[in-house]
Design an enzyme around this catalytic site. Structure first.
Site, PDB file in Angstrom:
ATOM      1  N   LYS A  71      10.466   3.370   3.954  1.00  0.00           N
ATOM      2  CA  LYS A  71       9.896   5.261   3.471  1.00  0.00           C
ATOM      3  C   LYS A  71      11.068   5.636   2.324  1.00  0.00           C
ATOM      4  O   LYS A  71      12.702   5.164   1.416  1.00  0.00           O
ATOM      5  CB  LYS A  71      10.894   6.165   4.761  1.00  0.00           C
TER       6      LYS A  71
ATOM      7  N   CYS B 147      25.549  41.249  14.914  1.00  0.00           N
ATOM      8  CA  CYS B 147      23.930  41.133  13.725  1.00  0.00           C
ATOM      9  C   CYS B 147      25.081  41.885  12.447  1.00  0.00           C
ATOM     10  O   CYS B 147      25.538  43.346  12.194  1.00  0.00           O
ATOM     11  CB  CYS B 147      23.603  42.350  14.281  1.00  0.00           C
TER      12      CYS B 147
ATOM     13  N   CYS C  88      22.964  45.376  11.495  1.00  0.00           N
ATOM     14  CA  CYS C  88      23.687  46.828  12.715  1.00  0.00           C
ATOM     15  C   CYS C  88      24.919  46.834  13.266  1.00  0.00           C
ATOM     16  O   CYS C  88      25.320  48.012  14.287  1.00  0.00           O
ATOM     17  CB  CYS C  88      22.367  47.267  13.582  1.00  0.00           C
TER      18      CYS C  88
ATOM     19  N   ASP D 135       1.228  10.534   3.766  1.00  0.00           N
ATOM     20  CA  ASP D 135       1.212  11.513   4.960  1.00  0.00           C
ATOM     21  C   ASP D 135       0.747  12.576   5.152  1.00  0.00           C
ATOM     22  O   ASP D 135       1.207  13.634   4.759  1.00  0.00           O
ATOM     23  CB  ASP D 135       3.198  11.873   3.831  1.00  0.00           C
TER      24      ASP D 135
ATOM     25  N   TYR E 199      -7.321   0.303   7.422  1.00  0.00           N
ATOM     26  CA  TYR E 199      -7.251  -0.599   8.755  1.00  0.00           C
ATOM     27  C   TYR E 199      -8.091  -0.502   9.327  1.00  0.00           C
ATOM     28  O   TYR E 199      -9.049   0.024   9.565  1.00  0.00           O
ATOM     29  CB  TYR E 199      -6.096  -0.449   9.315  1.00  0.00           C
TER      30      TYR E 199
ATOM     31  N   CYS F 142      19.475  39.858  17.713  1.00  0.00           N
ATOM     32  CA  CYS F 142      19.788  41.062  18.016  1.00  0.00           C
ATOM     33  C   CYS F 142      19.213  41.143  19.122  1.00  0.00           C
ATOM     34  O   CYS F 142      18.552  41.846  18.457  1.00  0.00           O
ATOM     35  CB  CYS F 142      20.104  41.412  16.605  1.00  0.00           C
TER      36      CYS F 142
ATOM     37  N   CYS G 247      17.422  47.883  15.156  1.00  0.00           N
ATOM     38  CA  CYS G 247      18.183  47.230  13.570  1.00  0.00           C
ATOM     39  C   CYS G 247      16.939  47.031  12.762  1.00  0.00           C
ATOM     40  O   CYS G 247      16.008  47.478  12.363  1.00  0.00           O
ATOM     41  CB  CYS G 247      18.629  46.209  14.667  1.00  0.00           C
TER      42      CYS G 247
ATOM     43  N   GLU H 184       0.314  -0.739  -0.122  1.00  0.00           N
ATOM     44  CA  GLU H 184       0.128  -0.152  -0.019  1.00  0.00           C
ATOM     45  C   GLU H 184       0.296   1.001  -0.085  1.00  0.00           C
ATOM     46  O   GLU H 184       2.077   1.275   0.557  1.00  0.00           O
ATOM     47  CB  GLU H 184      -0.941   0.259   1.427  1.00  0.00           C
TER      48      GLU H 184
ATOM     49  N   LYS I 142       2.169   4.718   1.644  1.00  0.00           N
ATOM     50  CA  LYS I 142       2.070   5.308   2.384  1.00  0.00           C
ATOM     51  C   LYS I 142       1.806   6.500   2.710  1.00  0.00           C
ATOM     52  O   LYS I 142       2.258   7.784   2.707  1.00  0.00           O
ATOM     53  CB  LYS I 142       3.480   5.097   3.988  1.00  0.00           C
TER      54      LYS I 142
HETATM   55  S1  IVH Z   1      -0.990   0.548   8.613  1.00  0.00           S
HETATM   56  C1  IVH Z   1      -0.693  -1.205  13.279  1.00  0.00           C
HETATM   57  N1  IVH Z   1      -1.171   1.376   6.687  1.00  0.00           N
HETATM   58  O1  IVH Z   1       1.794   5.341   9.040  1.00  0.00           O
HETATM   59  C2  IVH Z   1      -0.512  -0.347  11.840  1.00  0.00           C
HETATM   60  N2  IVH Z   1      -0.623   3.398   8.611  1.00  0.00           N
HETATM   61  O2  IVH Z   1       4.443   4.497  10.764  1.00  0.00           O
HETATM   62  C3  IVH Z   1      -1.246   0.184  11.512  1.00  0.00           C
HETATM   63  N3  IVH Z   1       0.129   5.352   7.632  1.00  0.00           N
HETATM   64  O3  IVH Z   1       0.810   5.970  12.558  1.00  0.00           O
HETATM   65  C4  IVH Z   1      -1.060   1.590  10.620  1.00  0.00           C
HETATM   66  N4  IVH Z   1      -0.178   5.009   5.603  1.00  0.00           N
HETATM   67  O4  IVH Z   1      -0.287   7.150  10.355  1.00  0.00           O
HETATM   68  C5  IVH Z   1      -1.074   2.159   7.793  1.00  0.00           C
HETATM   69  N5  IVH Z   1      -1.560   2.297   4.361  1.00  0.00           N
HETATM   70  C6  IVH Z   1      -0.813   2.643   5.301  1.00  0.00           C
HETATM   71  C7  IVH Z   1      -0.750   4.118   5.887  1.00  0.00           C
HETATM   72  C8  IVH Z   1      -0.461   4.367   7.264  1.00  0.00           C
HETATM   73  C9  IVH Z   1      -0.148   6.348   6.217  1.00  0.00           C
HETATM   74  C10 IVH Z   1       0.580   5.828   8.676  1.00  0.00           C
HETATM   75  C11 IVH Z   1      -0.432   5.897   9.922  1.00  0.00           C
HETATM   76  C12 IVH Z   1       0.475   5.244  10.962  1.00  0.00           C
HETATM   77  C13 IVH Z   1       2.809   5.484  10.509  1.00  0.00           C
HETATM   78  C14 IVH Z   1       2.629   4.812  10.984  1.00  0.00           C
END
Ligand code: IVH
Length: 666
Positions: free
Chosen positions: A308, A403, A406, A114, A222, A421, A427, A110, A112
């Protein structure tokens, strides 16, 4: 069809069209038709309040009631994920799973997202609670704010379990983020560094009507509960999609390590085309049975891991370090770089944050440095390629001692990373910054004047302090370049009008360190004019609610500087308000609530929450955010949060209705 049936019909239709538009991205009706239905429903709900429902589509516009958030424990803790940064660490994860399971398994890949995580609880197909991650054990109840997010269904359709939780991420799309920062820039407010901060900041706003206007989005990833439809994580989310949730289309179930690498490599590039920010991918063992078998460490599941993405990085030469002095006198180091292409833009300057960071990087002029652009607007220097240094090492970068504007010797306050400063009154950037703050909307709100005009006035010597504004004439301004008579007249009118701005805003406009709007208000409630305030002792300042040593010291320091006293005298003779007006002056003040701590909770009908807060303070009481054994009573409106109610009952704290309270202070 009777009224109730019509209301139910409109609600069902609006929920459906909302889902088509915000989740499926496939509207069936025009925006106009949608708005018309919404208006009809709103009118009916106003006319027949007995049919009100907190999950009605009309609730998405939010409310302007201010509230403190109630803390709610999570039924299942909200854990984080273990992070990996390389393909070999991903391979280690895969091998660990393979060895532990010793049978076939599938991995769900999946994106991730942000943003900021959220846990939603549904019962009987209705959203009943939305809680932030908090410390993982308990979080803030932000249900009212979450109800305004269109991608989150308020009522579900299909074959959903009676009770379950679903977790996901609340996000601010890039386009909304950029728009919001543009508006903030125009209003001279600090910008959000990235969409993640913008999303979490928005979710914590006290006013859900503003949250509604911020156009947040959400993906859920989830599902938790005792009666889930399937034994597979992926399959459960597909079911959730059918109930009305927004589930990413980019989830894939795979079996081999190579498939995982393909997914990573594809999205490392492709993510730049997504409407929301992502910072990696998440790998999860798909079978819930296998998940249970693998279990958890203290902090995170063994069945999932995050990979990451590398922040985009470039290597370039450091030409020099320059220093910027801000309005408060804080000195910021800036790296001047040989221009380099990074994430679609050419970068010439990058932040170096503070002296400690420069020291820890052991920077030398001419070094090849790594520049990174994460989700942040301003790129930063993250490292030095020391192996590329030649025989001749450039000068070591040492933070300046004086600074650059000034020449004053810089100082560093205890527990602060920045150098300052101290020459507040002479200034140039500090003077200009102070004038810009003085004229800004929330301070004196002088129309027609902006930072550029201030800069020009300062450069040509028209103004040296804010007091000079009040002796300006139309003719002084109109003879300046690009300034017509009309604009000059407007500026003078704006300055004229500012003479009526109330004391508390004048006090804020002075720009005393640590005296923001709230502190200025508090000071004005205690001291009826500027003379009383300037003679106040440190003890009397610290006696004010929420004013501690730091603010008190700063106020004392401000009034010990003869230049500041001179400025105040000049502004006084210009006719500015340096005393509380008779309206604020003690009218309606009593000691009836002296020494009492009051918690406000729920929705009120006679007065707004802010008005009640003012009444408590005007009667000598203190308004506090959370219930403790020290709370004297709770001023409770309708729908007081269940967690607060429970806590109050447990501690035996009196719950007072609006009417009782009004009678008490009348
Ligand atoms: S699963 C027990 N799936 O990443 C597992 N988390 O570092 C629960 N996040 O706190 C998390 N995309 O805020 C999951 N596809 C994804 C995600 C995801 C972003 C975030 C989430 C979590 C953090 C974990």
């Amino acid at each position: 069809m009777n009224i109730k049936e019509r209301i139910d019909h409109l609600r069902a239709e609006l929920h459906r069209h909302n889902y088509n538009y915000y989740v499926l991205n496939a509207p069936e009706i025009s925006d106009r038709q949608f708005d018309d239905m919404m208006r009809e429903l709103q009118d009916l709900e106003d006319a027949y309040p007995e049919y009100r429902d907190s999950n009605s589509p009309t609730m998405r516009v939010g409310s302007d009631i201010n509230k403190n958030f109630v803390q709610v424990p999570h039924k299942y803790p909200m854990l984080s994920l273990g992070n990996t940064y390389s393909e070999s660490e991903v391979a280690d994860f895969y091998d660990r799973i393979k060895k532990a399971l010793n049978e076939d398994f599938e991995i769900c890949c999946e994106l991730k997202f942000d943003g900021t995580s959220i846990s939603l609880t549904y019962e009987d197909g209705k959203l009943i609670r939305a809680v932030t991650r908090g410390d993982g054990e308990k979080g803030d109840d932000v249900t009212d704010n979450v109800r305004t997010i269109r991608a989150i269904p308020l009522v579900l359709h299909g074959d959903y379990p009676k009770s379950f939780e679903i977790r996901g991420e609340i996000l601010m799309p890039w386009t909304v983020f950029e728009e919001l920062n543009k508006e903030k820039e125009a209003r001279e407010e600090p910008l959000f560094a990235n969409p993640r901060n913008a999303a979490s900041g928005t979710l914590k706003l006290q006013n859900s009507a503003i949250v509604a206007s911020r156009k947040l989005d959400s993906y859920l990833y989830y599902l938790l509960g005792e009666e889930l439809p399937s034994n597979g994580h992926y399959e459960n989310l597909q079911a959730a999609k059918r109930w009305g949730f927004k589930i990413s289309e980019h989830m894939r179930k795979v079996r081999t390590l190579n498939d995982i690498y393909d997914y990573i490599n594809y999205w490392d590039k492709e993510r730049k085309n997504l409407p929301v920010a992502t910072d990696g991918i998440v790998l999860k063992v798909n079978s819930l049975r296998q998940q249970r078998y693998l279990g958890y460490t203290a902090k995170s599941p063994r069945w999932a891991i995050a990979y990451k993405f590398q922040a985009e990085r470039a290597l370039t030469r450091l030409d020099k370090v320059s220093y910027q002095v801000g309005r408060t006198g804080a000195v910021t180091p800036v790296a001047n770089l040989e221009p380099v292409q990074l994430a679609g833009t050419i970068v010439k300057r990058a932040s170096l944050h503070n002296a400690d960071i420069i020291e820890s990087l052991d920077l030398h002029i001419g070094d090849m440095v790594y520049v990174e652009k994460g989700g942040e607007i301003i790129p930063k220097i993250t490292g030095v390629a020391k192996e590329m240094r030649g025989m001749l090492l450039g000068d070591k970068v040492r933070f300046i001692t004086h600074c650059p504007e000034c020449g004053s010797r810089l100082i560093r306050y205890e527990n602060e990373a920045a150098y300052y400063c101290p020459n507040e009154t002479a200034c140039p950037p500090q003077i200009k910054g102070k004038i810009e703050h003085f004229i800004s909307r929330r301070a004196m709100n002088i129309e027609g004047l902006g930072p550029e005009t201030v800069d020009m006035f300062y450069r040509v010597g028209l103004i040296k302090t804010v007091a000079d504004l009040y002796s300006l004439k139309v003719s002084d301004i109109s003879q300046l370049n690009r300034m017509g008579n009309k604009s000059a007249e407007n500026i003078i009118k704006g300055i004229e009008a500012s003479r009526q701005v109330p004391f508390e805003r004048v006090l804020f406009a002075l720009g005393i360190r640590f005296v923001g709007e709230t502190v200025a208000k508090k000071l004005c409630r205690t001291f009826s004019n500027i003379d009383e305030l300037s003679n106040a002792s440190i003890e009397s300042l610290k006696g004010i609610d929420e004013i501690g040593e730091k603010i008190a010291q700063s106020v004392i320091a401000y009034f010990s500087n003869p230049q500041n006293l001179l400025l105040i005298e000049k502004l006084k003779s210009a006719g500015l308000q340096f005393a509380r007006s008779s309206q604020d002056d003690g009218e309606g003040r009593t000691d009836k609530l002296k020494g009492q701590s009051v918690v406000i909770s729920g929705v009120f009908s006679h007065y707004s929450r802010d008005e009640y807060k003012a009444m408590i303070e005007n009667n000598g009481g203190k308004n506090v955010g959370s219930i403790s054994s020290k709370t004297s009573f709770i001023l409770a409106g309708e729908n007081m949060g269940p967690a607060k109610l429970e806590k109050a009952q447990k501690l035996g704290i009196k719950i007072m209705s609006e009417e009782e309270f009004l009678a008490l202070i009348s």
